[in-house]
Design an enzyme around this catalytic site. Structure first.
Site, short mmCIF file in Angstrom:
data_model
loop_
_atom_site.label_atom_id
_atom_site.label_comp_id
_atom_site.label_asym_id
_atom_site.label_seq_id
_atom_site.Cartn_x
_atom_site.Cartn_y
_atom_site.Cartn_z
N LYS A 141 24.63 11.24 23.32
CA LYS A 141 24.57 10.56 22.02
C LYS A 141 23.31 10.88 21.22
O LYS A 141 23.35 10.94 19.99
CB LYS A 141 24.71 9.05 22.22
CG LYS A 141 26.06 8.64 22.79
CD LYS A 141 26.19 7.15 22.91
CE LYS A 141 27.55 6.78 23.51
NZ LYS A 141 27.80 5.34 23.50
N ASN A 162 27.79 8.31 18.03
CA ASN A 162 28.91 8.33 18.96
C ASN A 162 30.16 8.91 18.30
O ASN A 162 31.20 9.02 18.93
CB ASN A 162 29.21 6.93 19.51
CG ASN A 162 29.92 6.06 18.49
OD1 ASN A 162 29.55 6.03 17.32
ND2 ASN A 162 30.94 5.34 18.92
N GLY A 217 21.45 6.25 24.28
CA GLY A 217 22.12 6.08 23.00
C GLY A 217 22.76 4.72 22.83
O GLY A 217 22.61 4.08 21.77
N ALA A 218 23.48 4.25 23.84
CA ALA A 218 24.12 2.94 23.74
C ALA A 218 23.09 1.82 23.72
O ALA A 218 23.25 0.82 23.01
CB ALA A 218 25.11 2.74 24.89
N ASN A 237 14.41 -0.72 31.57
CA ASN A 237 14.87 0.62 31.90
C ASN A 237 14.19 1.10 33.17
O ASN A 237 13.09 0.66 33.51
CB ASN A 237 14.55 1.58 30.73
CG ASN A 237 15.30 2.89 30.85
OD1 ASN A 237 16.53 2.91 30.83
ND2 ASN A 237 14.57 3.98 30.97
N SER A 241 8.40 4.01 30.39
CA SER A 241 7.94 4.64 29.15
C SER A 241 9.07 4.72 28.12
O SER A 241 8.83 4.55 26.92
CB SER A 241 7.38 6.03 29.42
OG SER A 241 8.37 6.87 30.02
N TYR A 304 33.51 0.16 31.09
CA TYR A 304 34.85 -0.44 31.04
C TYR A 304 35.80 0.16 32.08
O TYR A 304 36.98 -0.17 32.10
CB TYR A 304 35.45 -0.32 29.63
CG TYR A 304 35.78 1.08 29.16
CD1 TYR A 304 37.04 1.63 29.42
CD2 TYR A 304 34.87 1.84 28.47
CE1 TYR A 304 37.36 2.90 28.99
CE2 TYR A 304 35.18 3.10 28.03
CZ TYR A 304 36.43 3.63 28.29
OH TYR A 304 36.73 4.90 27.86
N GLY A 325 33.24 -4.27 28.58
CA GLY A 325 33.07 -3.03 27.83
C GLY A 325 34.34 -2.60 27.15
O GLY A 325 34.31 -1.85 26.16
#
Length: 358
Positions: A141, A162, A217-218, A237, A241, A304, A325
């Site tokens: 993405k 996307n 990206g999401a 995450n 960083s 999903y 999802g």
């Protein structure tokens, strides 16, 4: 590379003008498009297996999928090609959704999974106007945005696309992001149902502590959308960083994923997993211990497949409202379909289709 071989096979009908029938197929998952697109590019025939799992060559689809999923008999030289760029892509329900919708609208298009290692090289090779539009998923993405000639302001703010459309007049690529609206609206509706807020105009996310797992990206789309709705955003995450970089971009805070299990400054928080943790085939994985889920009022998972991930199952067992999802997938596909076809999205049909495959 297989993609170059496929391009050569697809060029013969218009450039080399062979006078004998040609069968051009590429093996494996990357070669699936060469099997599906034979009617469009003049291939003499393709092969399909009678039964799933009983193939005579790698990457061979079933005859049922060729005929019913990809509408093989309706494909021809004028068929527009659409596809999902990602790695992995075999789990995607996109082909079921879009191909059924195309058929119902008598729209001459076909949508395929496109297993892509390097999205920049893909666009270098597949520059033909026959390839009209693309969905982008993990991990492309952000890199896909860099290859677009123009990017919608929202997608530019998010830093990820996307949806990509190739303009028919000049071949330039236009990038969009439909993820953020699909996910955020699903989460808002989940909260409205939880608090019986259906008659209010204000977003139920306003003032909420919104934890985003993942900085890809999401994750960027969810963080941007939540911030726009007035939430206080925290990014968790594996690589701190990257979490800090995204948190700084949206004016939020950052955590390492290892810290998330002990992070509960208040009750009633929102949790949104945007990583592939828990996706098939690794369905036993979860990004956060079950004991930590009781601090949340709602948990969303962008994965999903399966529809109910371990994260969502354990959240529900902890008495937490969940949003799947699949709900995000359906909602983000509305705008995507409209950009692909120029037609209104058949929203009820989308839900009926996905109810079949959920």
């Amino acid at each position: 590379m297989p993609i170059y071989i496929i391009k050569v096979l697809f060029q013969y009908d218009t450039t080399l003008k062979f006078q004998v029938p040609i069968i051009g197929l590429v093996m494996g998952e990357r070669g699936l498009m060469s099997r599906i697109l034979c009617p469009k590019f003049g291939g003499y025939l393709t092969f399909g297996t009678l039964e799933a799992g009983k193939i005579s060559a790698p990457g061979q689809p079933t005859i049922k999928d060729l005929l019913d999923l990809y509408n093989f008999r309706q494909l021809g030289p004028d068929t527009k090609i659409y596809g999902l760029l990602g790695k992995p892509v075999s789990h995607s329900k996109g082909p079921f959704l879009f191909n059924a919708a195309f058929k119902a609208a008598s729209f001459n298009g076909v949508y395929m999974p496109l297993l892509v290692d390097d999205v920049a090289k893909f666009f270098d090779v597949y520059s033909s106007p026959d390839f009209f539009g693309f969905s982008c998923t993990i991990p492309h993405k952000e890199d896909a945005l860099k290859r677009c000639d123009e990017v919608h302001p929202v997608a530019k703010s998010i830093g990820a696309v996307n949806t990509i459309i190739r303009r028919s007049n000049d071949g330039k690529l236009s990038g969009y992001n439909t993820d953020y609206a699909g996910a955020i609206s699903a989460i808002e509706d989940g909260l409205r149902g939880l608090h019986d807020m259906h008659n209010t105009i204000a977003s139920p996310l306003a003032g909420k502590l919104f934890i985003v797992i993942g900085a890809g990206g999401a994750g960027k789309a969810l963080a941007y959308g939540a911030k726009e709705k007035g939430a206080r955003v925290v990014i968790a995450n594996r690589t701190y960083s990257r979490a800090k970089e995204l948190a700084d971009m949206v004016g939020g805070d950052a955590l390492s994923l290892d810290e998330l299990g002990d992070f509960h400054p208040e009750n009633g928080m929102i949790l949104a997993n945007t990583t592939s943790i828990g996706m098939q085939p690794k369905v036993d994985e979860t990004p956060i211990p079950k004991k930590a889920l009781s601090s949340y009022s709602l948990v969303f998972d962008a994965v999903y497949t399966p529809k109910i991930t371990r994260l969502l199952r354990e959240a529900e067992e902890s008495g937490v409202t969940i949003v799947t999802g699949l709900e995000m997938f359906i909602r983000q596909a509305y705008e995507q379909y409209e950009k692909f076809t120029g037609l209104p999205a058949p929203k009820q049909l989308f839900r009926e289709i996905m109810a079949t495959y959920a």
